[in-house]
Design a protein around this motif. Sequence first.
Motif, PDB file in Angstrom:
ATOM      1  N   GLU A 188     -21.989  44.022  71.834  1.00  0.00           N
ATOM      2  CA  GLU A 188     -20.792  43.934  70.903  1.00  0.00           C
ATOM      3  C   GLU A 188     -21.525  43.284  69.518  1.00  0.00           C
ATOM      4  O   GLU A 188     -22.077  42.013  69.592  1.00  0.00           O
ATOM      5  CB  GLU A 188     -19.673  42.957  71.368  1.00  0.00           C
ATOM      6  N   ARG A 240     -16.800  35.521  68.195  1.00  0.00           N
ATOM      7  CA  ARG A 240     -16.324  36.969  68.199  1.00  0.00           C
ATOM      8  C   ARG A 240     -15.552  37.418  66.974  1.00  0.00           C
ATOM      9  O   ARG A 240     -15.258  38.517  67.146  1.00  0.00           O
ATOM     10  CB  ARG A 240     -15.663  37.152  69.476  1.00  0.00           C
ATOM     11  N   GLU A 291     -20.021  53.095  79.029  1.00  0.00           N
ATOM     12  CA  GLU A 291     -18.445  52.232  79.161  1.00  0.00           C
ATOM     13  C   GLU A 291     -18.367  51.517  77.854  1.00  0.00           C
ATOM     14  O   GLU A 291     -16.964  51.719  77.408  1.00  0.00           O
ATOM     15  CB  GLU A 291     -18.856  51.336  80.354  1.00  0.00           C
ATOM     16  N   ARG A 314     -18.419  40.993  79.385  1.00  0.00           N
ATOM     17  CA  ARG A 314     -18.265  42.164  78.661  1.00  0.00           C
ATOM     18  C   ARG A 314     -16.887  41.835  77.602  1.00  0.00           C
ATOM     19  O   ARG A 314     -15.935  41.294  78.215  1.00  0.00           O
ATOM     20  CB  ARG A 314     -17.896  43.253  79.521  1.00  0.00           C
ATOM     21  N   ASN A 315     -17.072  41.931  76.460  1.00  0.00           N
ATOM     22  CA  ASN A 315     -15.928  41.518  75.474  1.00  0.00           C
ATOM     23  C   ASN A 315     -15.366  39.884  75.903  1.00  0.00           C
ATOM     24  O   ASN A 315     -14.425  39.714  75.780  1.00  0.00           O
ATOM     25  CB  ASN A 315     -14.749  42.367  75.764  1.00  0.00           C
ATOM     26  N   LEU A 363     -17.647  41.056  83.396  1.00  0.00           N
ATOM     27  CA  LEU A 363     -17.467  42.163  83.699  1.00  0.00           C
ATOM     28  C   LEU A 363     -16.803  42.831  84.925  1.00  0.00           C
ATOM     29  O   LEU A 363     -16.303  43.885  84.842  1.00  0.00           O
ATOM     30  CB  LEU A 363     -19.148  42.761  83.763  1.00  0.00           C
ATOM     31  N   PHE A 420     -15.668  48.972  84.777  1.00  0.00           N
ATOM     32  CA  PHE A 420     -16.714  48.722  85.864  1.00  0.00           C
ATOM     33  C   PHE A 420     -16.150  48.401  87.095  1.00  0.00           C
ATOM     34  O   PHE A 420     -16.674  48.992  88.148  1.00  0.00           O
ATOM     35  CB  PHE A 420     -17.392  47.479  85.363  1.00  0.00           C
ATOM     36  N   ALA A 429     -24.918  46.797  85.246  1.00  0.00           N
ATOM     37  CA  ALA A 429     -24.430  45.279  85.137  1.00  0.00           C
ATOM     38  C   ALA A 429     -25.292  44.298  83.867  1.00  0.00           C
ATOM     39  O   ALA A 429     -24.652  43.518  83.379  1.00  0.00           O
ATOM     40  CB  ALA A 429     -24.266  44.623  86.114  1.00  0.00           C
TER      41      ALA A 429
END
Lengths: 377, 395
Positions: A133, A177, A367, B270-271, B275, B281, B334
Motif C-alpha cells: 500500500e 494510512r 490479491e 494487509r490494509n 492477513l 487470503f 504471506a
Amino acid sequence: MDFIFSEEQQQLRDSIQKFISKEYGFEARKAIIASKQGFSDKVWAQFADMGLLGVAFDEAHGGFGGSSVDTMLVMREFGRGMVVEPYLSTVVLGGSLIDLGGSEAQKQAILSEVAQGKLLLAAALGEPNSRYELNCVETSAKRDGAGYVLNGHKAVVLHGESADKLVVSARTAGAMRDTKGISLFLVDKKAAGVAVQGYRTIDGMRAAEIRFANVKVGADAVLGEVDAALPLLERAADFAVSALCAEAVGAMEALNAATFEYLKTRQQFGRPIGSFQALQHRAVDMMIHCEQSHSLALLASIKVQSEDPNERKRTVSAAKIQIGRSGRAIGEEAIQLHGGMGVSNELAAGHYAKRLAMINATLGDVEHHAERFAGAA
Amino acid sequence: MDLNYTKEEQAFRDEVHSFVRDNLPKDIAGKVLHHKRLVKDDWERWQKILYKKGWVAPNWPKEYGGCAWSPIQQHIFDEECGYLGAPRVMPFGLVMVAPVIQHFGSKWQKEYYLPRILSSEDWWAQGYSEPGSGSDLASLKTKAVRQGDHYVVDGQKTWTTLGQYANMIFCLVRTDSTVKKQEGISFLLVDMKLPGVTVRPIITLDEEHEVNEVFFDNVKVPAENLVGEEGKGWTYAKFLLGHERTGIARVGESKRELEQLKAIAAKQLRNGKPLMEDPRFRDRVTGVEVELMALEITLLRVLSSRTKPGPEASILKIKGTDVQQALTELTMEAMGPYALPFRPEARDAGWHGEPVGPEYAASAAAVYFNYRKTSIYGGSNEIQRNIIAQMVLGL
Ligand SMILES: Cc1cc2nc3c(=O)[nH]c(=O)nc-3n(C[C@H](O)[C@H](O)[C@H](O)COP(=O)(O)OP(=O)(O)OC[C@H]3O[C@@H](n4cnc5c(N)ncnc54)[C@H](O)[C@@H]3O)c2cc1C
Ligand SMILES: Cc1cc2nc3c(=O)[nH]c(=O)nc-3n(C[C@H](O)[C@H](O)[C@H](O)COP(=O)(O)OP(=O)(O)OC[C@H]3O[C@@H](n4cnc5c(N)ncnc54)[C@H](O)[C@@H]3O)c2cc1C
C-alpha cells in the motif's frame, strides 16, 4: 487497431536482442550477479549508448521522446534476457517519478544524467508494515527552517544500495494510512543519517533496507506537491507495473521456448517426453497463459497513459493479476516438465521461474491488485 | 465403522508425543521449525536418540531390532515427529535398503549391514536415477561386469540426495544387456570410499547442496555385495516401493506448516489488519486445510485396509505433495515484498547478523523453490497419475 511496431521500434528491439544473445548469456549474467555490486557498469554504459536509458524521456531532457510502448518493448527483451541491471528502479520508476512530478529544474538536472548512464535512482516507497500500500507511510518529514528532516525505515528498496539518489515517500501530515499528507523527497544516498543495508534478492537482483535518522534536505528536494504526492506515486507505480508486466511476458516467452524445446529433446521410454499427451496439454496451457498475459500487458502499456485514473488503474491491475497468475503457473509447470533438471540452479529455467514469482511479489501481488481492480470498477 | 483411534492407539500417541517432546534436542527442533539449515550431525544425533529408545526402525520386524509397529502406529509416530519438528529419519538405510536386505540379502549382509543401519553407523544413499534414466528408470546404463570375485562398476548416478554424507550407496546396475531391460538389472551395495567413486554437488534453486552426481570409474565391488540374484534387481526395487508408502503423505509435517502459516498470517498486515483476517487470503488457507483433512482420512483408509496398499496409494504422493507445495506458496506470499530478500547465510543456526524483515521471512521463498522437488522425486506426479490410470482405472 494496430498491433504492429514501427520500424524504429523494431530496430530498437533487434538491437537489444542482438546485445543479449551476444553479451548477456546465462554465464555472463551469472558472473554479473556474483560481482560485488550485482550488476555491470559496462553493460549499463552500453545501455546508455544504445539509447535505452532515456528512451521515454523528452528530447529536451536528454531523452529520445519515446512512449510507454518503447519502455514495454525494452522490458520485454530484458525479461527474455533476465537482465539484472537497475533499469526498473532507475529509468522506469525513478525516472517516471521525476518526469511526471519534477520541476523543470529537477528534470533538467536529473533526467539527462540518467539517460547518459551517469546517475542511478531508486524509489524508496515501501515500509516494513506497508506491504503493497503506497499510502501506508510512517516515515516522517518534519519542517525544519526552509527544508525538512526525515526519519523512518524504507523496506525492500530495489537497487537501493547502488543508487546515487533516492526518491523517498514521507509523511508531512496526517496519520499512517491517510491518502493525504504524503510528500516525495529527493535524497542524496550519501547524505548524513542515511543507513543502507543491501542484500541479494532470490531472483538475482539487489535490494536494501534504508533507514533515515534525522536526514536534512532543502526545500528544493521536494518532488511534486507537498502533502499531495499520492496520485503522482500511483501513476509512476502503475507505469512501473506495466513495465514489469512486459518483462514478465518476455520471461514467459523465453521460459516456454526452453521448456518446449526440452520436451522435444528429452527422451524417456524411447521417445521424446513431448510425445506424452499429458505433457502436451500442459505445454498448450503454458502457451495460452503467455498469450493472455501478452494481451493484457499490451493493453496496460497503452492505458497506463490514460488521463482517466480509474481506467488506468483497472487495466494495469488486470494485467498484473493476469501475469501474477500466469507467471506462477508457467514457472511451476516449466520446473515440473524439466524433471530434476528444473530444480538445478545450473539451468536457466528455474531462474525464470524465480524472476516470475518475484515479479508477482513486486508492486502488488494478485490479491492486492484484485482488490484494487474491484475498487476501480 | 468407527473413525476414532482406539484407546491403545491414543495411549501410544501420548507416549510418542511425550518422548519426542522431552528428548528431541531443542536446537534441532528449532532448526526444523524455522527452516534453518540441517547438518549431518543433526540427523545422526536424533537417529541415535531414537536408536537408544528402540524406536529408530518402526517398520522392521522384531528379530532385526525393529518395532514391528502396525501401519497405524507408524503413522502416529510419523505424525507426532513431524508435528513436533523432528528431522525426518533418513529413509535410505532404514526404510529403503534395509527391507531389501532383510528379504533378499545374504546372511552376512544381514549380520553386517543391519546393525550398522540401526545405529546410524553407515549413512546410505539411493543410487537409482541416472542422467538418461529418470522416469524411465529401467533404461539405466551403469554397468557392473563380473570379474572373478568382483564386479567392476562403470557409469553415473545422479540426483543422489545427501550423497555427500553417505559412505554407502545401493545401486541398480546393469549386469546383462542382452535380455529385456528390466531383467538385466541387479541390486548392488557399494562402499563409497572405494577407489573410483567421485561425488560432485548439484546446487538447487535455493542455492543449497542437497543432491549430487556420483561417478563410478572402474570401481571394484566385492561380489558378496550383490543382493540376492543377478538380474533380479528390478523385482527388489519394486518390492521396495511397497515399503515407502507410509509417511509419503507427510501429514504431520503439513499440519505443522499449516499452523505456522496461520501464525505468520496473523502477524503480517494487509490494509492494516492481520492477513489472516483478509477473506481472499483466508479462503486460500481454508482450501489447503480442507485438502489436508481429506488427505489424512484417505491415508488412514489406505493404512487400515486389510490388504497391502496397492497402486491407489499413489494418491497419497500426489495429494501429499500438492498440499506441501500449496503451503510453501502461501507462506511465501504471506511475506509480501519480504519474499524477495535472499540471504542463505541467515539459514545457518549460528548466524547472528542483522535480519531483514520478520525472522520467518528469511527462508520462505527458498523453501517454496526447494519444495518444487516433491512433485518430481520418488516417481514424478505424472508417473503416479500414469500408475493410477493404468493399474487402478484400467485405462
Ligand atoms: C453441444 C455440442 C455441440 C456440438 N456442435 C457440433 C457442431 O456444430 N459441428 C460438429 O461437427 N460437431 C459438433 N459437436 C460434436 C463434437 O465435435 C464432438 O462431441 C467432439 O468432437 C467429441 O467427440 P465425441 O462426442 O465422439 O467424443 P469422443 O471423441 O468419444 O471423446 C470422449 C472424450 O475423450 C477425449 N478424447 C478423444 N480423443 C482424444 C485424444 N486423442 N486425446 C485426448 N483426449 C481425447 C475427448 O476430449 C472427450 O473428453 C457438438 C457437440 C456438443 C456436445
Ligand atoms: C531433489 C531431488 C532429490 C532426488 N533424490 C534422488 C535420490 O536420492 N536417488 C535417486 O536415485 N534419485 C533421486 N532423485 C531423482 C528423481 O527420482 C527423478 O528426478 C525423477 O524420477 C524424474 O526423473 P528425471 O528428473 O529424469 O525427469 P524425466 O523423467 O526426464 O521427466 C521430465 C518430465 O517428464 C515427465 N514424464 C516422464 N515420463 C512421462 C510419461 N510417461 N508420461 C507423462 N509424463 C512423463 C515427468 O513427470 C517430468 O515432468 C531426486 C530428484 C530430485 C529433484
